[in-house]
Design a protein around this motif. Structure first.
Motif, PDB file in Angstrom:
ATOM      1  N   LYS A   1       0.821  -1.204   0.000  1.00 34.04           N
ATOM      2  CA  LYS A   1       0.000   0.000   0.000  1.00 34.04           C
ATOM      3  C   LYS A   1       0.857   1.258   0.000  1.00 34.04           C
ATOM      4  O   LYS A   1       2.072   1.206   0.052  1.00 34.04           O
ATOM      5  N   LYS A   2       0.194   2.384  -0.034  1.00 37.09           N
ATOM      6  CA  LYS A   2       0.867   3.677  -0.015  1.00 37.09           C
ATOM      7  C   LYS A   2       1.821   3.759   1.174  1.00 37.09           C
ATOM      8  O   LYS A   2       1.469   3.446   2.299  1.00 37.09           O
ATOM      9  N   GLY A   3       3.030   4.183   0.916  1.00 35.07           N
ATOM     10  CA  GLY A   3       4.027   4.285   1.981  1.00 35.07           C
ATOM     11  C   GLY A   3       5.210   3.360   1.793  1.00 35.07           C
ATOM     12  O   GLY A   3       6.202   3.468   2.497  1.00 35.07           O
ATOM     13  N   SER A   4       5.127   2.441   0.833  1.00 37.02           N
ATOM     14  CA  SER A   4       6.218   1.505   0.594  1.00 37.02           C
ATOM     15  C   SER A   4       7.311   2.133  -0.267  1.00 37.02           C
ATOM     16  O   SER A   4       7.035   3.007  -1.086  1.00 37.02           O
ATOM     17  N   PRO A   5       8.552   1.682  -0.131  1.00 31.05           N
ATOM     18  CA  PRO A   5       9.635   2.199  -0.970  1.00 31.05           C
ATOM     19  C   PRO A   5       9.397   1.907  -2.446  1.00 31.05           C
ATOM     20  O   PRO A   5       8.936   0.824  -2.815  1.00 31.05           O
ATOM     21  N   VAL A   6       9.712   2.876  -3.285  1.00 30.67           N
ATOM     22  CA  VAL A   6       9.558   2.770  -4.734  1.00 30.67           C
ATOM     23  C   VAL A   6      10.835   3.284  -5.391  1.00 30.67           C
ATOM     24  O   VAL A   6      11.411   4.266  -4.933  1.00 30.67           O
ATOM     25  N   LYS A   7      11.264   2.628  -6.457  1.00 34.04           N
ATOM     26  CA  LYS A   7      12.406   3.104  -7.237  1.00 34.04           C
ATOM     27  C   LYS A   7      11.962   3.263  -8.688  1.00 34.04           C
ATOM     28  O   LYS A   7      11.236   2.425  -9.215  1.00 34.04           O
ATOM     29  N   SER A   8      12.430   4.332  -9.319  1.00 36.54           N
ATOM     30  CA  SER A   8      12.188   4.539 -10.739  1.00 36.54           C
ATOM     31  C   SER A   8      13.530   4.761 -11.425  1.00 36.54           C
ATOM     32  O   SER A   8      14.373   5.495 -10.903  1.00 36.54           O
ATOM     33  N   PHE A   9      13.734   4.099 -12.562  1.00 39.23           N
ATOM     34  CA  PHE A   9      15.021   4.120 -13.245  1.00 39.23           C
ATOM     35  C   PHE A   9      14.882   4.753 -14.629  1.00 39.23           C
ATOM     36  O   PHE A   9      13.945   4.442 -15.369  1.00 39.23           O
ATOM     37  N   VAL A  10      15.827   5.628 -14.988  1.00 36.77           N
ATOM     38  CA  VAL A  10      15.838   6.281 -16.295  1.00 36.77           C
ATOM     39  C   VAL A  10      17.232   6.152 -16.895  1.00 36.77           C
ATOM     40  O   VAL A  10      18.227   6.468 -16.230  1.00 36.77           O
ATOM     41  N   ARG A  11      17.294   5.675 -18.132  1.00 36.44           N
ATOM     42  CA  ARG A  11      18.557   5.590 -18.866  1.00 36.44           C
ATOM     43  C   ARG A  11      18.465   6.434 -20.131  1.00 36.44           C
ATOM     44  O   ARG A  11      17.472   6.361 -20.862  1.00 36.44           O
ATOM     45  N   PHE A  12      19.523   7.207 -20.398  1.00 34.68           N
ATOM     46  CA  PHE A  12      19.638   7.952 -21.645  1.00 34.68           C
ATOM     47  C   PHE A  12      20.924   7.527 -22.348  1.00 34.68           C
ATOM     48  O   PHE A  12      21.929   7.208 -21.704  1.00 34.68           O
ATOM     49  N   CYS A  13      20.898   7.557 -23.673  1.00 34.51           N
ATOM     50  CA  CYS A  13      22.109   7.309 -24.452  1.00 34.51           C
ATOM     51  C   CYS A  13      21.968   8.012 -25.793  1.00 34.51           C
ATOM     52  O   CYS A  13      20.892   8.502 -26.157  1.00 34.51           O
ATOM     53  N   ASP A  14      23.064   8.102 -26.545  1.00 35.81           N
ATOM     54  CA  ASP A  14      23.025   8.740 -27.851  1.00 35.81           C
ATOM     55  C   ASP A  14      22.097   7.970 -28.781  1.00 35.81           C
ATOM     56  O   ASP A  14      21.866   6.768 -28.608  1.00 35.81           O
TER      57      ASP A  14
END
Length: 340
Positions: free
Chosen positions: A54-67
């Motif tokens: 439920k709301k309150g749990s740890p969350v990770k979001s990942f973003v990768r950029f490249c040419d």
């Protein structure tokens, strides 16, 4: 096309967002990647890591950029990021948010505190620390923390064009929530302009990246308690939902309380604490003692249900919850009060 300022051995510029469920990190990562791909001509990918909690749990979001000529074939979690965005300081309690950070990387923290204090808490000695009071901005603009954090992230990622994100904001909100478009653009601009920076160490003294530690489960198949228990945030009485609050919490005035329990009826998270004691006539009754802010995620349902002025919404001040918290008592968990 934009030129990436840094790349790892695979040619990626990597961003990791550390957050708590409800603050919008998943959407922020999606919008960040979309702006880089559609506006700056980069290749990019985004995905998030979160469970069914439920709301309150740890969350990770990942973003990768490249040419643009580089293909992204790596979809593993980001362990050595160039930029880390921390959406709530409550994460410090349970997560090493800067684990694996590149030596010349940047950490962005949502806080109103001084840069030097945050650097001490994070034990940062190199790289760049950035802070923005995203919570206050979102409260004033009646939006969410993630848009203000995006503004600060675009200031850090100077290879991205802020106008591209403004367009993404309009595209994201204009169909379903058109009344929120301008407020979110203002929130983004404030995050971009109000972020503050602190350079740590000397560029010639950079060491290896901060060692990444992959967290191991507290309880496994060999150490699980009989009957089973999920000993993680948001799954047991050991949870801490303080990170879910988005600016407000209920203020309790005991002198105005009639102890009707209307608040307890609507509270979803063990927040209301009661004690048994005699009333004016000597009869034993249950009286509201206070609020356990460890479990309060700021939904404010108790305020809507309260028939008096005993509960009111207030902007959360630093350390207020810790100083005014009335802890719950779970005797069967602590063995207190259990008769043999």
């Amino acid at each position: 096309m934009s030129i990436l300022p840094q790349k790892n051995e695979l040619g990626f510029f990597e961003i990791r967002l550390e957050s708590i469920g409800g603050l919008g990190a998943n959407l922020a990562g999606k919008m960040l990647a979309e702006a880089g791909v559609t506006g700056s001509g980069l290749n990019g990918s985004n995905f998030s890591s979160y469970g069914s909690e439920k709301k309150g749990s740890p969350v990770k979001s990942f973003v990768r950029f490249c040419d643009s000529e580089v293909e992204i074939r790596d979809h593993s979690p980001i362990e050595q990021p160039h930029v880390v965005g921390v959406f709530h300081e409550a994460l410090y309690k349970t997560i090493d948010v800067i684990s694996g950070l590149q030596p010349d990387g940047t950490v962005l923290v949502n806080t109103a505190r001084a840069l030097s204090e945050v650097a001490v808490d994070l034990d940062m000695t190199q790289g760049t620390l950035a802070v923005v009071d995203a919570l206050n901005i979102s409260v004033e603009e009646k939006t969410k923390v993630n848009t203000a954090m995006l503004g600060a992230l675009f200031r850090i990622c100077s290879f991205l064009n802020p106008d591209d994100m403004r367009q993404v904001i309009r595209t994201t909100f204009e169909k379903k929530l058109p009344h929120l478009v301008e407020a979110n653009v203002r929130t983004f601009d404030r995050g971009y302009n109000e972020v503050r920076f602190l350079s740590l160490g000397n560029g010639s003294e950079l060491t290896d990246p901060i060692a990444f530690a992959r967290p191991q489960p507290i309880l496994g198949y060999e150490t699980q308690e009989l009957g089973g228990i999920l000993n993680v945030t948001a799954n047991s009485v050991l949870k801490d939902l303080s990170g879910s609050r988005q600016g407000y919490l209920p203020e309790y005035k005991i002198e105005d309380c009639i102890h009707c329990a209307a608040c307890d009826t609507v509270c979803p998270d063990f927040c209301i604490v009661w004690e048994k004691k005699p009333d004016k006539r000597g009869n034993m009754q249950m009286f509201m003692k206070g609020i356990d802010y460890q479990y309060c995620k700021g939904c404010l349902k108790c305020i809507e249900a309260c028939p008096t002025t005993a509960l009111a919404a207030m902007l959360e001040e630093p350390h207020y919850a810790e100083q005014h918290r009335v802890p719950q008592s779970f005797p069967y968990l602590t063995a207190e009060g259990v008769r043999s």
